[in-house]
Enzyme design. Structure first.
Site, short mmCIF file in Angstrom:
data_model
loop_
_atom_site.label_atom_id
_atom_site.label_comp_id
_atom_site.label_asym_id
_atom_site.label_seq_id
_atom_site.Cartn_x
_atom_site.Cartn_y
_atom_site.Cartn_z
N ASN A 1 0.82 -1.21 0.00
CA ASN A 1 0.00 0.00 0.00
C ASN A 1 0.85 1.26 0.00
O ASN A 1 2.05 1.18 0.26
CB ASN A 1 -0.88 -0.02 1.25
CG ASN A 1 -2.24 -0.62 0.96
OD1 ASN A 1 -2.79 -0.46 -0.13
ND2 ASN A 1 -2.80 -1.31 1.93
N CYS B 1 -5.63 -5.61 -4.44
CA CYS B 1 -6.13 -5.23 -3.11
C CYS B 1 -7.20 -6.24 -2.71
O CYS B 1 -8.00 -6.66 -3.54
CB CYS B 1 -6.75 -3.84 -3.21
SG CYS B 1 -7.73 -3.38 -1.78
N ASP B 2 -7.20 -6.60 -1.44
CA ASP B 2 -8.17 -7.59 -0.97
C ASP B 2 -9.49 -6.98 -0.49
O ASP B 2 -10.40 -7.69 -0.09
CB ASP B 2 -7.56 -8.43 0.16
CG ASP B 2 -7.19 -7.56 1.36
OD1 ASP B 2 -7.47 -6.36 1.35
OD2 ASP B 2 -6.61 -8.11 2.31
N TYR C 1 -13.85 2.39 1.84
CA TYR C 1 -12.87 3.47 1.99
C TYR C 1 -13.42 4.83 1.56
O TYR C 1 -12.83 5.86 1.90
CB TYR C 1 -11.58 3.15 1.22
CG TYR C 1 -10.70 2.18 1.97
CD1 TYR C 1 -9.87 2.62 3.00
CD2 TYR C 1 -10.70 0.82 1.69
CE1 TYR C 1 -9.07 1.75 3.71
CE2 TYR C 1 -9.90 -0.06 2.40
CZ TYR C 1 -9.09 0.41 3.41
OH TYR C 1 -8.29 -0.46 4.12
C1 G6P Z 1 -7.81 -4.04 3.88
C2 G6P Z 1 -7.20 -3.29 2.73
C3 G6P Z 1 -5.71 -3.22 2.87
C4 G6P Z 1 -5.34 -2.62 4.20
C5 G6P Z 1 -6.00 -3.37 5.32
C6 G6P Z 1 -5.78 -2.62 6.62
O1 G6P Z 1 -7.44 -5.37 3.82
O2 G6P Z 1 -7.51 -3.83 1.49
O3 G6P Z 1 -5.20 -2.47 1.83
O4 G6P Z 1 -3.96 -2.61 4.38
O5 G6P Z 1 -7.37 -3.49 5.10
O6 G6P Z 1 -6.09 -3.45 7.66
P1 G6P Z 1 -5.59 -3.17 9.13
O7 G6P Z 1 -6.11 -4.33 9.85
O8 G6P Z 1 -4.06 -3.13 9.08
O9 G6P Z 1 -6.15 -1.86 9.53
MN MN Z 2 -6.28 -2.61 -0.05
#
Ligand code: G6P
Ligand code: MN
Length: 447
Positions: free
Chosen positions: A148, A171-172, A264
């Site tokens: 990212n 991206c997931d 987002y």
């Molecule tokens: C999702 C998004 C990722 C991001 C993550 C953050 O999976 O696609 O891009 O990094 O959320 O998760 P966190 O648990 O680190 O806040």
């Molecule tokens: Mn992502």
């Protein structure tokens, strides 16, 4: 490229790596491996993940060799795939990104707003240097990149590695949201397929199609989101901030009747509300460090002390394997290796796919995926509201990449001013100057 494959996980010490290793074990029938290399520049974390991996593979995947290294040649020679998931500056810098922005009254978030800008300036050089190393040792390996802020990273990799179709930025999140929709519809995630457009972490689902019948479930989902917010959040029972995020989708969907927004978008469409509900002393970075990071590494310590998984409470279980992050990247690699042509949301260059958006933008759209890489579906024209938001966001992302590659203070300042979550020239300058102070080790010098 032929089976069995060799892969490298870049960011071997990530909290996500154990899940990817388990997923690879589960998928060995579809995606058989002969070698896996973990690569990281922080030995302490990676050694733990590596020791866990060795136990896991000894018990469940003895035919696959596992190597743990901090040497690029060892990591990248003779590989078919690199799975990249690095965090330049680690969680300590994520915390700074979030808290500095909040101190100036602006949204501080990992990939959105000012926080995403600061992270982007660290990520671009870090990711591109590693891809250069990969290309030195394995010019034809597939690079599947989660690092990212993916939209900014994708804009940089497009420019630096021109026409290298084997670099795919992914991206997931959309897949995570699809899992959530599937639950709401009482379906399995593989029964539905999205239509979607946007930039990474900045897009809209336009249809949720039943793969068999072609029925579009979007209207049904709209109805569903009118149910009380609490119930909606419960469908995604993880940490508090993620539950809040999913609850908030109810509000976004009621305010915007067109499409279904990526979660987002809450940061860009409701920055005031979000900032008011943030605790500037305890942000998501703190929650992650105290929660999932600690939990994962405590699990690794226990397994290492025990020396085995079979017969212990950490024995991999099938339901645990429904991990979106690991599942998505392994599914994508499998689609490439087996040339399936299945549809995935990926980042790709806008070559007229979205006809009224700037050409060359790295858009996130559904693509058929196979041995020739990604082949995007055509989207056509999008409405003025979304177009305006996307063009603004793209201009901000483009200026961020310019600033980083050219070392330009002016462009960095312009980029932050353009970001919807900052939006003020003086505030942008104050945030930028504070970020420069703490990012000396990571950012290029800005003149
Ligand atoms: C999702 C998004 C990722 C991001 C993550 C953050 O999976 O696609 O891009 O990094 O959320 O998760 P966190 O648990 O680190 O806040
Ligand atoms: Mn992502």
């Amino acid at each position: 490229m032929k089976a069995p494959y060799a892969i490298s996980i870049v960011g071997g010490g990530s909290r996500y790596t154990p899940g990817i290793l388990r997923m690879l074990v589960a998928e060995k029938g579809r995606f058989p491996l002969r070698k896996i290399t973990l690569y990281d520049n922080e030995a302490e974390r990676q050694d733990k993940v590596g020791a866990y991996g060795k136990i896991l593979f000894q018990e469940y995947y003895p035919e696959c060799e596992i190597i743990v290294t901090n040497d690029a040649k060892t990591a990248f020679e003779d590989i078919d795939f690199a799975f990249m998931q690095i965090r330049a500056g680690r969680m300590k810098m994520r915390e700074m990104d979030e808290k500095i922005a909040l101190r100036h009254g602006c949204l501080g978030q990992e990939t959105c707003g000012a926080g995403g800008f600061a992270y982007g300036m660290r990520s671009i050089p870090a990711v591109c240097d590693i891809i250069k190393d990969i290309r030195k040792y394995s010019p034809e390996a597939w690079v599947l990149n989660y690092s990212n802020p993916a939209a900014i990273v994708a804009e940089a990799t497009k420019r630096i590695f021109k026409d290298d179709f084997r670099i795919i930025n992914i991206c997931d999140m959309p897949i995570g949201i699809m899992g959530f929709y599937a639950k709401a519809l009482g379906k399995r995630p593989d029964e539905i397929e999205p239509r979607y457009f946007g930039l990474n972490h900045f897009g809209w689902f336009t249809q949720i199609l039943d793969k068999k019948t072609g029925e579009d479930y979007l209207p049904r989902l709209h109805e569903f989101f009118k149910t009380p917010m609490a119930a909606v959040g419960d469908l995604h029972p993880t940490d508090k901030s993620w539950m809040d995020t999913f609850k908030f989708m109810s509000k976004m969907i009621q305010d915007y009747e067109d499409y279904l927004p990526n979660t987002y978008l809450q940061y860009y469409l409701y920055p005031k509300h979000i900032v008011e509900h943030e605790d500037s002393n305890y942000t998501r970075a703190n929650e992650v460090m105290d929660g999932p990071e600690k939990k994962t590494f405590a699990m690794l310590d226990e397994v290492i002390a025990e020396g085995k998984l079979k017969g212990t409470k950490y024995e991999p279980k099938p339901d645990e394997l429904a991990d979106g992050h690991a599942g998505y990247i392994v599914d994508l690699a499998t689609a490439i290796a087996n040339n399936t042509g299945d549809v995935f949301l990926c980042m790709t260059e806008n070559t007229g796919i979205i006809s009224n958006l700037t050409e060359g933008m790295m858009v996130e759209v559904p693509c058929h995926v196979g041995i020739n890489g990604v082949e995007p579906l055509n989207i056509g024209e999008i409405p003025t509201f979304q177009k305006g938001l996307l063009e603004n966001q793209f201009a901000y992302e483009k200026l961020t990449v310019d600033a980083c590659l050219e070392g330009s203070y002016k462009k960095a300042w312009n980029a932050l001013t353009l970001n919807r979550c900052v939006n003020d020239t003086d505030v942008a300058k104050a945030i930028l100057d504070d970020y420069i102070e703490v990012n000396k080790e990571y950012w290029p010098e800005l003149k």
